[in-house]
Design a protein around this motif. Sequence first.
Motif, PDB file in Angstrom:
ATOM      1  N   LYS A   8      73.164  17.306  25.294  1.00 18.33           N
ATOM      2  CA  LYS A   8      72.080  17.464  26.278  1.00 18.33           C
ATOM      3  C   LYS A   8      70.974  18.393  25.772  1.00 18.33           C
ATOM      4  CE  LYS A   8      75.082  16.649  30.275  1.00 18.33           C
ATOM      5  NZ  LYS A   8      75.557  17.179  31.576  1.00 18.33           N
ATOM      6  N   GLY A  19      69.346  14.444  27.001  1.00 22.06           N
ATOM      7  CA  GLY A  19      68.944  15.177  25.812  1.00 22.06           C
ATOM      8  C   GLY A  19      67.699  14.670  25.127  1.00 22.06           C
ATOM      9  N   PHE A  20      67.078  13.618  25.665  1.00 20.62           N
ATOM     10  CA  PHE A  20      65.831  13.128  25.068  1.00 20.62           C
ATOM     11  C   PHE A  20      64.669  13.983  25.560  1.00 20.62           C
ATOM     12  CE2 PHE A  20      68.524   9.329  24.811  1.00 20.62           C
ATOM     13  CZ  PHE A  20      68.322   8.971  23.482  1.00 20.62           C
ATOM     14  N   SER A  21      63.785  14.337  24.649  1.00 21.67           N
ATOM     15  CA  SER A  21      62.690  15.249  25.011  1.00 21.67           C
ATOM     16  C   SER A  21      61.474  14.522  25.566  1.00 21.67           C
ATOM     17  CB  SER A  21      62.277  16.080  23.793  1.00 21.67           C
ATOM     18  OG  SER A  21      61.897  15.236  22.713  1.00 21.67           O
ATOM     19  N   ARG A  75      74.006   9.688  23.342  1.00 22.34           N
ATOM     20  CA  ARG A  75      73.076   9.919  24.438  1.00 22.34           C
ATOM     21  C   ARG A  75      72.799   8.646  25.235  1.00 22.34           C
ATOM     22  NH1 ARG A  75      68.813  13.858  21.114  1.00 22.34           N
ATOM     23  NH2 ARG A  75      69.858  15.850  21.633  1.00 22.34           N
ATOM     24  N   THR A  98      66.071  12.836  30.265  1.00 20.48           N
ATOM     25  CA  THR A  98      66.049  14.264  29.922  1.00 20.48           C
ATOM     26  C   THR A  98      67.428  14.893  30.096  1.00 20.48           C
ATOM     27  OG1 THR A  98      65.280  14.762  32.170  1.00 20.48           O
ATOM     28  CG2 THR A  98      63.615  14.612  30.437  1.00 20.48           C
ATOM     29  N   PRO A 118      68.041  19.102  23.597  1.00 19.64           N
ATOM     30  CA  PRO A 118      67.102  18.313  22.780  1.00 19.64           C
ATOM     31  C   PRO A 118      66.975  18.821  21.348  1.00 19.64           C
ATOM     32  CG  PRO A 118      66.127  18.865  24.918  1.00 19.64           C
ATOM     33  CD  PRO A 118      67.379  19.693  24.780  1.00 19.64           C
ATOM     34  N   LYS A 119      67.292  20.093  21.123  1.00 20.57           N
ATOM     35  CA  LYS A 119      67.150  20.690  19.792  1.00 20.57           C
ATOM     36  C   LYS A 119      68.440  20.637  18.973  1.00 20.57           C
ATOM     37  CE  LYS A 119      63.527  23.907  21.288  1.00 20.57           C
ATOM     38  NZ  LYS A 119      63.123  25.330  21.386  1.00 20.57           N
TER      39      LYS A 119
END
Length: 336
Positions: A237, A303-305, A277, A300, A239-240
Amino acid sequence: MENFYLENIESLKKRFIQQYNILTYCILIILIVVFQFYIYIPNMAYYLLGGLIFLSYSSFLIKDRYSASQIIRAYMIIAPAYHFYIMLTFWNNSISLFATLFPLPLAAYVFFSKKSAVRYLLYMLGNILACYITLTVFDIHFPKYTHNEVIFSDILNFIYTFAVIVLIFIYHDKLNKLQALTGIKSEFDFNAQSMNERSEFPDTGKSVKKEHTIDQETVNEVFEKLNHIMSTKGLFKDPKLNISMLSIHLKINYNHLSKIIRNKGYQNFNSYLNEYRINYVKKLMSETDLQKITLMYIYTEAGFSNQTTFNRVFKQIEGITPSEYIHKNFSSEDTE
């Protein structure tokens, strides 16, 4: 690769020594000025000057001849002994001098072990006790100074102590990150040829030969741990999230983690992460009311930005866009 990280750990320790020396040079120079011009104690000023010269000269002589651990151990033995005369001089006037010894066991814990920390703590307490016994038994008297006279040096000592503690914690964090990537042999039993292999696992018959050099049982075990930590801690989750961060959680070398992921059929770490994801996105779609939950919330949460990346990855994996997928599987629901 393991040697590469060990060399970096040694380099970090050497850098810590350099920065510690700079801090010590600064405090010694300032205190020399204080005791020479503010609180006139010429003997103390000369004593500190001698310490400054000794530290500078010894640092120059030993920096490339001994390991960082040997140098740190030497410092931790010599520093309290050098501090002994200073404690005798200001025993009845200042408590800040004891504070400057506190980083000693902390440094031992960070750079060596818990047992070393206990030993150096006892060594520190032994120095303080020896100072007390010396003053009591031999009835030695030193001039007394007022609170206003020593307050400036007390402040400097506390600032110095705080700076050293912060420096230790900074390098503790850096060392932990590097050390987490060095425990390869305890976690894996890779073939020597595999460990030295630099090429990727291509999607050809040659990849089978390379994969046989890896202990498949260990690969399965590590991959299971990877999936477990991803699901229980929800690391995907973030994003980085990257493979280096995951390798720290698993306490393994990130190159070997990358090889294991490829061994399980993924092109690289990103393809594994994206598939994880997207599967979570589909799970959320099936479990939530798409009339009340936006698509932005779903991607989001996975985990997608941004939506562009999400749409591209979704179509790459599923063959259709997210909207088409929703229409196909949840045609009775209106979504944004």
